[in-house]
Write a protein that holds these residues in place. Structure first.
Motif, short mmCIF file in Angstrom:
data_model
loop_
_atom_site.label_atom_id
_atom_site.label_comp_id
_atom_site.label_asym_id
_atom_site.label_seq_id
_atom_site.Cartn_x
_atom_site.Cartn_y
_atom_site.Cartn_z
N GLN A 121 0.83 -1.19 0.00
CA GLN A 121 0.00 0.00 0.00
C GLN A 121 0.87 1.25 0.00
OE1 GLN A 121 -3.55 -0.04 -0.17
NE2 GLN A 121 -2.93 -2.12 -0.74
N ALA A 122 0.33 2.35 -0.56
CA ALA A 122 1.09 3.59 -0.64
C ALA A 122 0.14 4.77 -0.60
CB ALA A 122 1.92 3.63 -1.93
N GLY A 123 0.68 5.91 -0.18
CA GLY A 123 -0.09 7.15 -0.16
C GLY A 123 0.80 8.33 -0.45
N ALA A 124 0.22 9.39 -1.00
CA ALA A 124 1.01 10.57 -1.35
C ALA A 124 0.13 11.81 -1.40
CB ALA A 124 1.69 10.35 -2.71
N ILE A 125 0.78 12.94 -1.19
CA ILE A 125 0.11 14.24 -1.35
C ILE A 125 1.04 15.16 -2.14
CG2 ILE A 125 -1.41 14.10 0.66
CD1 ILE A 125 1.67 16.26 0.92
N ALA A 126 0.44 16.12 -2.83
CA ALA A 126 1.23 17.06 -3.64
C ALA A 126 0.62 18.44 -3.56
CB ALA A 126 1.29 16.60 -5.09
N GLY A 127 1.48 19.45 -3.46
CA GLY A 127 1.04 20.83 -3.53
C GLY A 127 0.26 21.34 -2.35
N VAL A 128 0.46 20.77 -1.16
CA VAL A 128 -0.26 21.28 0.02
C VAL A 128 0.48 22.49 0.58
CG1 VAL A 128 -1.27 19.05 0.59
CG2 VAL A 128 0.91 19.70 1.62
N HIS A 133 3.19 18.45 8.70
CA HIS A 133 3.96 17.24 8.39
C HIS A 133 3.35 16.53 7.18
CE1 HIS A 133 5.16 17.47 12.82
NE2 HIS A 133 6.26 17.68 12.12
N PRO A 134 3.82 16.87 5.99
CA PRO A 134 3.29 16.25 4.77
C PRO A 134 3.39 14.73 4.77
CG PRO A 134 4.56 18.19 4.23
CD PRO A 134 4.78 17.95 5.69
N ILE A 135 4.43 14.16 5.40
CA ILE A 135 4.56 12.70 5.40
C ILE A 135 3.38 12.06 6.12
CG2 ILE A 135 5.95 12.54 7.51
CD1 ILE A 135 6.44 10.50 4.26
N SER A 136 2.85 12.72 7.14
CA SER A 136 1.70 12.18 7.85
C SER A 136 0.44 12.26 6.99
CB SER A 136 1.48 12.94 9.17
OG SER A 136 2.54 12.69 10.06
N ALA A 137 0.34 13.29 6.19
CA ALA A 137 -0.79 13.39 5.27
C ALA A 137 -0.73 12.28 4.23
CB ALA A 137 -0.80 14.75 4.59
N ALA A 138 0.48 11.98 3.76
CA ALA A 138 0.65 10.89 2.80
C ALA A 138 0.22 9.57 3.43
CB ALA A 138 2.10 10.82 2.33
N ARG A 139 0.60 9.35 4.66
CA ARG A 139 0.21 8.11 5.34
C ARG A 139 -1.31 8.05 5.53
NH1 ARG A 139 2.66 5.35 10.92
NH2 ARG A 139 1.35 3.47 10.78
N LEU A 149 -2.88 9.23 -4.40
CA LEU A 149 -2.34 10.59 -4.45
C LEU A 149 -3.46 11.62 -4.43
CD1 LEU A 149 -0.03 12.64 -4.98
CD2 LEU A 149 -0.25 12.13 -7.42
N LEU A 150 -3.38 12.55 -3.48
CA LEU A 150 -4.27 13.71 -3.43
C LEU A 150 -3.42 14.96 -3.61
CD1 LEU A 150 -6.58 12.88 -0.37
CD2 LEU A 150 -6.96 12.34 -2.79
N SER A 151 -3.98 16.00 -4.22
CA SER A 151 -3.18 17.18 -4.51
C SER A 151 -3.93 18.47 -4.22
CB SER A 151 -2.74 17.18 -5.98
OG SER A 151 -3.86 17.32 -6.84
N GLY A 152 -3.14 19.53 -4.05
CA GLY A 152 -3.67 20.88 -3.94
C GLY A 152 -4.59 21.12 -2.76
N ALA A 153 -5.54 22.02 -2.98
CA ALA A 153 -6.44 22.43 -1.90
C ALA A 153 -7.22 21.25 -1.34
CB ALA A 153 -7.39 23.50 -2.41
N GLY A 154 -7.56 20.29 -2.20
CA GLY A 154 -8.28 19.11 -1.73
C GLY A 154 -7.47 18.31 -0.75
N ALA A 155 -6.16 18.22 -0.97
CA ALA A 155 -5.30 17.49 -0.05
C ALA A 155 -5.18 18.23 1.28
CB ALA A 155 -3.92 17.29 -0.68
#
Length: 332
Positions: A121-128, A133-139, A149-155
């Motif tokens: 399993q994997a998770g990612a965020i972009a452009g927040v 702590h972006p790594i926690s958002a990815a998790r 992967l979620l990006s931008g304002a939605g992430a």
């Protein structure tokens, strides 16, 4: 706990073509359990004050100790990766979290990814812009959604709704990164992003007591980036990858890492050609170099063998064994 300098590791560490550093512990019970990087680039000792170098080394060691403590307590490799990267995201020294670089429009936009080698399993965020702590958002993306992967304002909204620590965008503003943007803007060119202001990405790979691997990467991207540019750090298989055999995190010129699927390529060479972790990372960084890209790779296999390969003048990096022996390096 014993601390070892890279220069004293001649018996276990070898410098090879591609400026690669590899190491294998002498006994299975004292294998490497955590490897980190804090970016690669033109890092020269002549440009570093003793105080600043000590600050880098101290933060790298703090990050290693943080993850190692969790692993010694029986925590998962995912927990160790997340906690280790928190330390680096909270430091203004690195291009991640607090120390993120600025976009052309003067914003800080953060990317991160994490992967569990055991489950795939994997998770990612972009452009927040508001997640401390972006790594926690990815998790959280990995564990709480059906997405990768979620990006931008939605992430940003997702992170807030899931209880992650949210900060004002001004939290990420540091004078040094702002000055770097001003210097690049004076060049008045999109190609100005092709300098070392793109480096500083942080990453971690961990091996827990159950033999499970995990990898994570976090970055502020590239100074002066425009148009919502996203690099390799949040791209699974490019900047981050982990399976049951190896975990990989990358740093460098992201476009090259995306084109060559660098993180996955390390795992593929090990699986399909039978290469060891050192041979695989060296081969892949050589391919990046031949294509005109630069940067580095850290990798750790399930036997506790690790590699730190880079084709630049330096890479902030470190590793720790199960018994707590630390190595930290910056230059070639």
């Amino acid at each position: 706990m014993k601390k070892t300098n890279l220069r004293n590791l001649a018996a276990v560490m070898v410098a090879t073509v591609g400026i690669a550093c590899t190491a294998t512990p002498t006994a299975q019970e004292d294998r490497y359990v955590l490897v980190i990087h804090g970016g690669a680039g033109t890092i020269q000792k002549s440009d570093m004050t003793p105080e600043r170098e000590q600050a880098y080394r101290a933060t790298l060691e703090e990050a290693l100790r943080t993850g190692h403590k969790l692993l010694q307590q029986g925590s998962s490799s995912l927990d160790a990766v997340e906690a280790t990267i928190h330390v680096l995201e909270d430091s203004p020294l690195f291009n991640a979290g607090k120390g993120a670089v600025f976009t052309h429009d003067g914003h800080n936009e953060l990317d991160a990814s994490i992967m569990d080698g055991h489950s795939g399993q994997a998770g990612a965020i972009a452009g927040v812009r508001t997640v401390r702590h972006p790594i926690s958002a990815a998790r959280a993306v990995m564990e709480k959604t059906e997405h990768v992967l979620l990006s931008g304002a939605g992430a940003d909204r997702f992170a807030a709704e899931n209880g992650l620590e949210i900060v004002e965008p001004s939290y990420f503003h540091t004078p040094e990164r702002w000055q770097s943007l001003q210097e690049v803007l004076k060049q008045d060119s999109l190609k100005a992003t092709g300098n070392d202001s793109k480096f500083g990405t942080v990453g971690c790979v961990a091996l827990d007591q159950k033999g499970r691997l995990a990898a994570g990467t976090s970055t502020g991207g590239m100074t002066n980036k425009r148009y919502g540019r996203v690099g390799d750090s949040p791209i699974i298989g490019a900047g981050t990858y982990a399976n049951e055999s190896v975990g990989v995190s990358c740093t460098g010129w992201g476009e090259f890492y995306i084109r060559h699927v660098v993180a996955h390529d390390v795992a593929a060479l090990m699986a399909y050609k039978g290469l060891g972790v050192a041979e695989a990372t060296e081969a892949v960084i050589a391919k990046v170099d031949k294509a005109g890209g630069d940067g580095g790779i850290i990798a750790l296999d399930r036997e506790g063998r690790m590699s730190m390969s880079f084709n630049t003048a330096g890479m902030y990096r470190g590793a720790i064994t199960s018994s707590g022996e630390v190595i930290v390096g910056i230059y070639q």
